[in-house]
Design an enzyme around this catalytic site. Structure first.
Site, PDB file in Angstrom:
ATOM      1  N   HIS A 198       8.960  -6.580   1.200  1.00 36.11           N
ATOM      2  CA  HIS A 198       8.371  -7.141  -0.054  1.00 36.11           C
ATOM      3  C   HIS A 198       8.779  -8.699  -0.377  1.00 36.11           C
ATOM      4  O   HIS A 198       7.843  -9.496  -0.514  1.00 36.11           O
ATOM      5  CB  HIS A 198       9.035  -6.247  -1.265  1.00 36.11           C
ATOM      6  CG  HIS A 198       8.697  -5.031  -1.269  1.00 36.11           C
ATOM      7  ND1 HIS A 198       9.522  -4.087  -1.102  1.00 36.11           N
ATOM      8  CD2 HIS A 198       7.586  -4.333  -1.651  1.00 36.11           C
ATOM      9  CE1 HIS A 198       8.921  -2.727  -1.384  1.00 36.11           C
ATOM     10  NE2 HIS A 198       7.987  -2.893  -1.470  1.00 36.11           N
ATOM     11  N   HIS A 232      12.530  -4.492  -0.545  1.00 39.75           N
ATOM     12  CA  HIS A 232      13.268  -4.454   0.749  1.00 39.75           C
ATOM     13  C   HIS A 232      12.711  -6.074   1.178  1.00 39.75           C
ATOM     14  O   HIS A 232      11.906  -6.549   0.655  1.00 39.75           O
ATOM     15  CB  HIS A 232      13.015  -3.502   1.795  1.00 39.75           C
ATOM     16  CG  HIS A 232      11.644  -2.947   1.884  1.00 39.75           C
ATOM     17  ND1 HIS A 232      10.763  -3.654   2.660  1.00 39.75           N
ATOM     18  CD2 HIS A 232      11.081  -1.858   1.425  1.00 39.75           C
ATOM     19  CE1 HIS A 232       9.463  -3.151   2.397  1.00 39.75           C
ATOM     20  NE2 HIS A 232       9.672  -1.830   1.885  1.00 39.75           N
ATOM     21  N   GLN A 282      -4.195   2.039   2.195  1.00 39.53           N
ATOM     22  CA  GLN A 282      -4.137   1.531   0.885  1.00 39.53           C
ATOM     23  C   GLN A 282      -4.856   0.127   0.967  1.00 39.53           C
ATOM     24  O   GLN A 282      -5.836  -0.511   0.012  1.00 39.53           O
ATOM     25  CB  GLN A 282      -2.810   1.369   0.411  1.00 39.53           C
ATOM     26  CG  GLN A 282      -2.821   0.602  -1.088  1.00 39.53           C
ATOM     27  CD  GLN A 282      -1.402   0.663  -1.486  1.00 39.53           C
ATOM     28  OE1 GLN A 282      -0.886   1.419  -1.971  1.00 39.53           O
ATOM     29  NE2 GLN A 282      -0.688  -0.455  -1.337  1.00 39.53           N
ATOM     30  N   ASP A 317       0.955   0.062   4.590  1.00 41.20           N
ATOM     31  CA  ASP A 317      -0.043   0.889   3.823  1.00 41.20           C
ATOM     32  C   ASP A 317      -1.346   0.631   4.388  1.00 41.20           C
ATOM     33  O   ASP A 317      -2.188   0.071   3.462  1.00 41.20           O
ATOM     34  CB  ASP A 317       0.177   0.738   2.465  1.00 41.20           C
ATOM     35  CG  ASP A 317       1.579   0.985   2.194  1.00 41.20           C
ATOM     36  OD1 ASP A 317       2.052   2.170   2.438  1.00 41.20           O
ATOM     37  OD2 ASP A 317       2.601   0.380   1.606  1.00 41.20           O
ATOM     38  N   GLN A 357       0.455  -4.378   5.707  1.00 36.99           N
ATOM     39  CA  GLN A 357      -0.267  -3.636   6.771  1.00 36.99           C
ATOM     40  C   GLN A 357       0.378  -2.433   6.919  1.00 36.99           C
ATOM     41  O   GLN A 357      -0.276  -1.217   7.243  1.00 36.99           O
ATOM     42  CB  GLN A 357      -0.111  -4.435   8.105  1.00 36.99           C
ATOM     43  CG  GLN A 357      -0.706  -3.431   9.207  1.00 36.99           C
ATOM     44  CD  GLN A 357      -0.526  -4.057  10.653  1.00 36.99           C
ATOM     45  OE1 GLN A 357      -0.695  -5.075  10.862  1.00 36.99           O
ATOM     46  NE2 GLN A 357      -0.217  -2.879  11.491  1.00 36.99           N
ATOM     47  N   ALA A 385      12.298  -0.984  -5.727  1.00 34.74           N
ATOM     48  CA  ALA A 385      13.157  -0.450  -4.623  1.00 34.74           C
ATOM     49  C   ALA A 385      12.964  -1.393  -3.544  1.00 34.74           C
ATOM     50  O   ALA A 385      12.521  -1.216  -2.288  1.00 34.74           O
ATOM     51  CB  ALA A 385      13.120   1.073  -4.206  1.00 34.74           C
ATOM     52  N   SER A 415      10.647   1.650   1.162  1.00 34.03           N
ATOM     53  CA  SER A 415      11.426   2.111   0.035  1.00 34.03           C
ATOM     54  C   SER A 415      12.092   3.387   0.145  1.00 34.03           C
ATOM     55  O   SER A 415      13.071   3.646  -0.210  1.00 34.03           O
ATOM     56  CB  SER A 415      10.768   1.913  -1.290  1.00 34.03           C
ATOM     57  OG  SER A 415      10.329   0.667  -1.413  1.00 34.03           O
TER      58      SER A 415
END
Length: 287
Positions: free
Chosen positions: A37, A34, A153, A150, A148, A32, A186
């Protein structure tokens, strides 16, 4: 762009590239795609001879079956975007290819996974750690790019790479935003037109909190301003809005002013049926 579906072909392809002395850059995604990414893919292309992206919706990191089922998927459109961005290899495995047998290994990240997303999504980071370990083992990139947005994560993966001594350098890229401030995600695709219109309030709450901190407000007073922005829009259901250490993700004392450390304001909220997260740094970009 070469599209690869199996681990064996991926290893063979990347082994040949390493034999030619090529530097490998890696951008793992769940599809998904964008502009956020694609910006990572283009950065990888500037620094490496071979750019690899993966698309895999990892069931191990979802603790909500409905959320997993609703996650947007469009492999053909994603492949076209990656090709245009200069990606050389797309790893597009099935669940059976990534998990050929039930996994028995469980990863734990201590205090990093006990707060924020970890508190609201039990088991999420164990699933993230497992799939990222698999991907880094398969790709063995010289550099790997993460966003950044996330933030937690990123902290978990940084710990993973250090603890398990993967020979990969992590590159953390700033969050890419729409013109109205909404972080590209996404999940934004699932917002209705009406919800999309109010979604930028999430970013406004973050920036109001950051501005208050920089002006000397305590953590409690600064976050109260951010909460007020969200609660004035009844379609938002906030889960957290906190000021934390940007590396340990631990909350800062509520009565304290901005400390002399790298700080982040982090937020999560439901808007309709979509859960959105975002953050802003107070101070320099993450290294």
């Amino acid at each position: 762009m070469l599209i690869i579906n199996t681990r064996a072909e991926l290893r063979a392809t990347l082994g040949a590239a390493r034999g030619r002395g090529e530097r490998i850059g890696f951008v793992p995604t769940m599809g998904a795609l964008h502009e956020g990414h694609l910006a990572l893919v283009r950065q990888a292309g500037h620094q490496c001879q071979l750019t690899v992206a993966s698309i895999f919706v990892n069931p191990a990191q979802f603790n909500n079956a409905q959320d997993l089922a609703a996650y947007p998927r469009d492999a053909d459109a994603d492949a076209a975007l990656l090709r245009a961005a200069g990606c050389h290899v797309l790893f597009l495995p099935s669940v059976a290819e990534m998990y050929p047998y039930p996994s028995a290994t469980t990863l734990r990240f201590g205090p990093l996974e006990e707060v924020l997303e970890g508190a609201h999504r039990p088991g999420h980071f164990a699933g993230v750690g497992l799939v990222v370990s698999k991907l880094l083992h398969l790709v063995a990139p010289d550099l790997a790019w993460f966003g950044q947005k996330d933030l937690q994560q990123v902290a978990v993966i940084r710990q993973l790479v250090r603890d398990l001594e993967f020979g990969t350098e992590l590159v953390i890229a700033p969050t890419v935003r729409e013109t109205d401030g909404l972080a590209m995600s996404s999940r934004n695709r699932r917002l209705t037109a009406s919800e999309r219109g109010v979604a930028p309030l999430l970013y406004q709450a973050l920036t109001a909190t950051r501005t208050a901190l920089l002006r000397g407000a305590s953590v409690a007073d600064a976050t109260a301003l951010g909460h007020e922005i969200l609660t004035n829009e009844p379609r938002f259901r906030p889960e957290y809005l906190e000021v934390v250490d940007a590396h340990t993700l631990q909350a800062l004392p509520s009565a304290a002013p901005l400390p002399p450390t790298e700080t982040a304001v982090v937020i999560a909220a439901w808007l309709g049926e979509v859960r959105l997260i975002d953050n802003v740094l107070v101070g320099p970009a993450l290294a």
